[in-house]
Motif scaffolding. Structure first.
Motif, PDB file in Angstrom:
ATOM      1  N   LYS A   4       0.871  -1.131   0.117  1.00 50.08           N
ATOM      2  CA  LYS A   4      -0.122   0.052  -0.021  1.00 50.08           C
ATOM      3  C   LYS A   4       0.924   1.259  -0.035  1.00 50.08           C
ATOM      4  O   LYS A   4       1.812   1.172   0.721  1.00 50.08           O
ATOM      5  CB  LYS A   4      -0.917  -0.067   1.162  1.00 50.08           C
ATOM      6  N   PRO A   5       0.718   2.314  -0.843  1.00 49.80           N
ATOM      7  CA  PRO A   5       1.276   3.513  -0.575  1.00 49.80           C
ATOM      8  C   PRO A   5       1.483   4.179   0.644  1.00 49.80           C
ATOM      9  O   PRO A   5       2.491   4.576   0.828  1.00 49.80           O
ATOM     10  CB  PRO A   5       0.313   4.514  -1.540  1.00 49.80           C
ATOM     11  N   GLU A   6       0.493   3.925   1.328  1.00 45.50           N
ATOM     12  CA  GLU A   6       0.849   4.583   2.817  1.00 45.50           C
ATOM     13  C   GLU A   6       1.693   3.963   3.600  1.00 45.50           C
ATOM     14  O   GLU A   6       2.506   4.323   4.610  1.00 45.50           O
ATOM     15  CB  GLU A   6      -0.517   4.659   3.749  1.00 45.50           C
ATOM     16  N   ASP A   7       1.767   2.461   3.446  1.00 37.16           N
ATOM     17  CA  ASP A   7       3.000   1.721   4.081  1.00 37.16           C
ATOM     18  C   ASP A   7       4.099   2.070   3.514  1.00 37.16           C
ATOM     19  O   ASP A   7       5.249   2.137   4.236  1.00 37.16           O
ATOM     20  CB  ASP A   7       2.660   0.218   3.743  1.00 37.16           C
ATOM     21  N   LEU A   8       4.330   2.137   2.099  1.00 40.35           N
ATOM     22  CA  LEU A   8       5.675   2.742   1.574  1.00 40.35           C
ATOM     23  C   LEU A   8       6.112   4.109   2.319  1.00 40.35           C
ATOM     24  O   LEU A   8       7.164   4.105   2.614  1.00 40.35           O
ATOM     25  CB  LEU A   8       5.485   2.920  -0.050  1.00 40.35           C
ATOM     26  N   THR A   9       5.123   5.035   2.331  1.00 39.42           N
ATOM     27  CA  THR A   9       5.584   6.358   3.077  1.00 39.42           C
ATOM     28  C   THR A   9       5.962   6.168   4.598  1.00 39.42           C
ATOM     29  O   THR A   9       6.842   6.800   4.639  1.00 39.42           O
ATOM     30  CB  THR A   9       4.343   7.230   3.013  1.00 39.42           C
ATOM     31  N   ARG A 223       9.549  -5.968  16.180  1.00 34.94           N
ATOM     32  CA  ARG A 223       8.428  -5.950  15.195  1.00 34.94           C
ATOM     33  C   ARG A 223       8.517  -5.378  13.858  1.00 34.94           C
ATOM     34  O   ARG A 223       8.452  -5.644  12.587  1.00 34.94           O
ATOM     35  CB  ARG A 223       7.245  -5.797  16.041  1.00 34.94           C
ATOM     36  N   LEU A 224       9.126  -4.044  14.286  1.00 36.44           N
ATOM     37  CA  LEU A 224       9.066  -3.056  13.008  1.00 36.44           C
ATOM     38  C   LEU A 224      10.169  -3.446  11.945  1.00 36.44           C
ATOM     39  O   LEU A 224       9.999  -3.376  10.955  1.00 36.44           O
ATOM     40  CB  LEU A 224       9.459  -1.642  13.570  1.00 36.44           C
ATOM     41  N   VAL A 225      11.285  -3.869  12.551  1.00 39.38           N
ATOM     42  CA  VAL A 225      12.373  -4.450  11.629  1.00 39.38           C
ATOM     43  C   VAL A 225      12.053  -5.535  10.862  1.00 39.38           C
ATOM     44  O   VAL A 225      12.280  -5.557   9.640  1.00 39.38           O
ATOM     45  CB  VAL A 225      13.743  -4.708  12.284  1.00 39.38           C
ATOM     46  N   LEU A 226      11.348  -6.677  11.538  1.00 43.11           N
ATOM     47  CA  LEU A 226      10.849  -7.856  10.676  1.00 43.11           C
ATOM     48  C   LEU A 226       9.906  -7.222   9.610  1.00 43.11           C
ATOM     49  O   LEU A 226       9.741  -7.813   8.459  1.00 43.11           O
ATOM     50  CB  LEU A 226      10.193  -8.534  11.619  1.00 43.11           C
ATOM     51  N   THR A 227       9.049  -6.475  10.023  1.00 36.80           N
ATOM     52  CA  THR A 227       8.041  -5.911   9.159  1.00 36.80           C
ATOM     53  C   THR A 227       8.712  -5.298   7.786  1.00 36.80           C
ATOM     54  O   THR A 227       8.082  -5.349   6.780  1.00 36.80           O
ATOM     55  CB  THR A 227       7.236  -4.839   9.727  1.00 36.80           C
ATOM     56  N   LEU A 228       9.822  -4.436   8.218  1.00 36.37           N
ATOM     57  CA  LEU A 228      10.457  -3.671   6.821  1.00 36.37           C
ATOM     58  C   LEU A 228      11.089  -4.575   5.935  1.00 36.37           C
ATOM     59  O   LEU A 228      11.181  -4.850   4.925  1.00 36.37           O
ATOM     60  CB  LEU A 228      11.247  -2.806   7.565  1.00 36.37           C
ATOM     61  N   GLN A 229      11.671  -5.590   6.565  1.00 35.33           N
ATOM     62  CA  GLN A 229      12.353  -6.733   5.957  1.00 35.33           C
ATOM     63  C   GLN A 229      11.380  -7.653   4.952  1.00 35.33           C
ATOM     64  O   GLN A 229      11.630  -7.829   3.993  1.00 35.33           O
ATOM     65  CB  GLN A 229      13.205  -7.631   6.991  1.00 35.33           C
ATOM     66  N   GLU A 230       9.977  -7.904   5.671  1.00 38.29           N
ATOM     67  CA  GLU A 230       9.034  -8.360   4.798  1.00 38.29           C
ATOM     68  C   GLU A 230       8.555  -7.506   3.686  1.00 38.29           C
ATOM     69  O   GLU A 230       8.431  -7.997   2.511  1.00 38.29           O
ATOM     70  CB  GLU A 230       7.907  -8.753   5.720  1.00 38.29           C
ATOM     71  N   ALA A 278      14.966   0.609  -2.541  1.00 35.26           N
ATOM     72  CA  ALA A 278      13.767   1.202  -3.021  1.00 35.26           C
ATOM     73  C   ALA A 278      12.772   1.437  -2.086  1.00 35.26           C
ATOM     74  O   ALA A 278      12.358   2.302  -2.171  1.00 35.26           O
ATOM     75  CB  ALA A 278      13.067   0.173  -4.300  1.00 35.26           C
ATOM     76  N   LEU A 279      12.890   0.621  -1.248  1.00 39.79           N
ATOM     77  CA  LEU A 279      12.014   0.810   0.166  1.00 39.79           C
ATOM     78  C   LEU A 279      12.397   2.259   0.907  1.00 39.79           C
ATOM     79  O   LEU A 279      11.453   2.669   1.209  1.00 39.79           O
ATOM     80  CB  LEU A 279      11.872  -0.337   1.101  1.00 39.79           C
ATOM     81  N   LEU A 280      13.575   2.490   0.952  1.00 39.51           N
ATOM     82  CA  LEU A 280      13.889   3.214   1.540  1.00 39.51           C
ATOM     83  C   LEU A 280      13.583   4.629   0.855  1.00 39.51           C
ATOM     84  O   LEU A 280      13.446   5.689   1.601  1.00 39.51           O
ATOM     85  CB  LEU A 280      15.670   3.600   1.806  1.00 39.51           C
ATOM     86  N   GLN A 281      13.362   4.692  -0.610  1.00 40.62           N
ATOM     87  CA  GLN A 281      12.926   5.788  -1.260  1.00 40.62           C
ATOM     88  C   GLN A 281      11.522   5.675  -1.394  1.00 40.62           C
ATOM     89  O   GLN A 281      10.949   6.402  -2.540  1.00 40.62           O
ATOM     90  CB  GLN A 281      13.635   5.758  -2.561  1.00 40.62           C
ATOM     91  N   ALA A 282      10.611   4.909  -0.718  1.00 39.96           N
ATOM     92  CA  ALA A 282       9.117   4.724  -0.930  1.00 39.96           C
ATOM     93  C   ALA A 282       8.847   4.524  -2.335  1.00 39.96           C
ATOM     94  O   ALA A 282       7.765   4.692  -2.567  1.00 39.96           O
ATOM     95  CB  ALA A 282       8.461   6.111  -0.401  1.00 39.96           C
ATOM     96  N   ARG A 283       9.360   3.493  -2.693  1.00 41.27           N
ATOM     97  CA  ARG A 283       9.028   2.871  -4.054  1.00 41.27           C
ATOM     98  C   ARG A 283       8.614   1.286  -3.710  1.00 41.27           C
ATOM     99  O   ARG A 283       9.715   0.791  -2.963  1.00 41.27           O
ATOM    100  CB  ARG A 283      10.108   3.122  -5.177  1.00 41.27           C
TER     101      ARG A 283
END
Length: 332
Positions: A4-9, A223-230, A278-283
Motif C-alpha cells: 500500500k502507498p501509505e505503508d511505503l511512505t 517487530r518493525l524491523v521484521l515488518t520492513l524486511q518483509e 527502493a523501500l528507503l525511497q518509498a518505491r
C-alpha cells in the motif's frame, strides 16, 4: 501482494528517522550509513573495513542504540575459541539429569551470537577455526550445540570490522566467509569540515575520547524491523532489471585485471540490496539505478585482483566500475 502507498511512505519515514539518529553520532560517512541501513532492511550482514579511528565500531554501537534490539560485541583475538562465540555445555551437578545416579545434567550455555545485532570487532584477528564458527550462524541463522540445533532470534545481523593495513597477527577471511556478507563497506577519511566536527563533539564537555550516545533515541523495535524486511521482499523486480544484475556478474568474470569474478550469490545480493534501497525511497519497484548504486559494496569482496593488476597498483573498485560501465542498463 502489492504494498500500500501509505505503508511505503511510513516505511521510508521510519528509515529516515533511523538515519537521523545515526547521524547524531556518526559524522559524515553518508554512504556507509545508507549501505548499513540497506543491509539491515535486506536482512544481510556487513563487513566494515577502514583504518582505526574512522568510526567502524561507533557505527555499529549507534545502530544498536537507535533500535530496541539485543546487542552483543565480540572482540576477536588469536586465542578466541569457537565456543566463545556459539556457546558450550557445562555440567550442573545440582540438577537432576541423565547421569547414572540421576544427579547432574548438561546445560547449554548460549554464546553471544544469540542476539539481534552482533558486532564482530576485528574479525580477521581470530584464526580460521573460530572464523568458521560464524559460517553456519550467518548462512543458516542457527547454531548446533551438543547435537541440538538452536535457532537464532530474528532479526539477526552481523556487523564485522577489520583493519586493511595492519596484517601482523591477522588471518585473512576465506572467500567462502566473505561471500556470506551482503556488503563490504569501505570507510574512508572524513572531510576537513567533518573532522573538525568530530573533534568538537569528542572534546567539548567530554571525559575521554568516546563520542557520547546519550542523545540517540530508539526508532525501531524487533517487530518493525521484521515488518520492513518483509516489505522489502515484496518490492517488485522486473525481469529486465534482474537480467541486468546477471549481466554485470558475467562481465566481472571476463574482465581484464580480475582473476576471478563474482558468482551467482553476487547477483542475488544486488537484487536484495536494490529492493531494500527502493523501500528507503518509498518505491515498490526496483530500477536499474538501484542495482548500479550497490555494485561496489556488493561485489568488491566477491572478486579477486589478478597478479599483474596488483603489480600495476590497480584497485578492485576501479576495475568493477569499468566493468559496470561496459554493461548497458535496460530502459524501463
Amino acid at each position: 501482494m502489492p504494498i500500500k502507498p501509505e505503508d511505503l511512505t511510513r516505511a521510508a519515514e521510519l528509515l529516515n528517522g533511523l538515519r537521523t539518529e545515526l547521524s547524531k553520532a556518526v559524522v559524515g560517512q553518508r554512504e556507509a550509513v545508507d549501505q548499513t541501513l540497506v543491509a539491515l532492511v535486506a536482512s544481510g550482514h556487513v563487513l566494515i573495513e577502514g583504518v582505526p579511528g574512522l568510526g567502524k565500531t561507533l557505527l555499529a554501537r549507534t545502530l544498536a542504540k537507535a533500535m530496541t534490539l539485543k546487542y552483543a560485541r565480540v572482540q576477536f583475538t588469536p586465542d578466541l575459541m569457537p565456543s566463545d562465540i556459539t556457546g558450550h555445555s557445562v555440567f550442573d551437578a545440582a540438577a537432576r539429569g541423565e547421569s547414572a545416579n540421576g544427579i547432574g545434567a548438561l546445560r547449554v550455555h548460549r554464546g553471544p551470537v544469540f542476539t539481534n545485532l552482533l558486532l564482530a570487532d576485528e574479525i580477521n584477528r581470530a584464526p580460521a577455526k573460530t572464523q568458521s564458527a560464524l559460517l553456519e550462524v550467518m548462512q543458516e541463522y542457527q547454531v548446533t550445540l551438543e547435537g541440538q540445533t538452536l535457532k537464532l532470534p530474528r532479526p539477526f545481523m552481523v556487523l564485522a570490522t577489520q583493519n586493511p593495513i595492519d596484517t601482523e597477527g591477522t588471518y585473512p577471511l576465506p572467500e567462502a566467509q566473505l561471500d556470506r556478507f551482503l556488503f563490504k563497506i569501505d570507510i574512508g577519511y572524513p572531510t576537513h569540515e567533518e573532522e573538525t566536527a568530530i573533534i568538537r563533539r569528542a572534546t567539548e564537555r567530554q571525559i575521554g575520547d568516546q563520542l557520547s550516545l546519550d542523545g540517540i533515541e530508539p526508532r525501531l523495535d524487533e517487530r518493525l524491523v521484521l515488518t520492513l524486511q518483509e516489505m522489502a521482499s515484496l518490492v517488485r523486480t522486473d525481469e529486465r532489471v534482474a537480467d541486468y544484475a546477471v549481466r554485470i556478474m558475467r562481465a566481472t568474470r571476463q574482465w581484464p585485471g580480475l582473476l576471478s569474478g563474482a558468482g551467482p550469490r553476487g547477483a542475488i545480493a544486488l537484487v536484495r540490496a536494490a529492493r531494500a534501497s527502493a523501500l528507503l525511497q518509498a518505491r515498490d519497484f526496483v530500477t536499474p539505478d538501484d542495482i548500479k548504486g550497490h555494485v561496489l559494496p556488493a561485489l568488491r569482496h566477491r572478486v579477486m585482483l589478478a597478479p599483474d593488476a596488483q603489480l600495476e597498483g590497480r584497485q578492485v573498485d576501479e576495475l568493477l566500475s569499468d566493468a559496470l560501465d561496459s554493461v548497458e542498463a535496460p530502459r524501463l
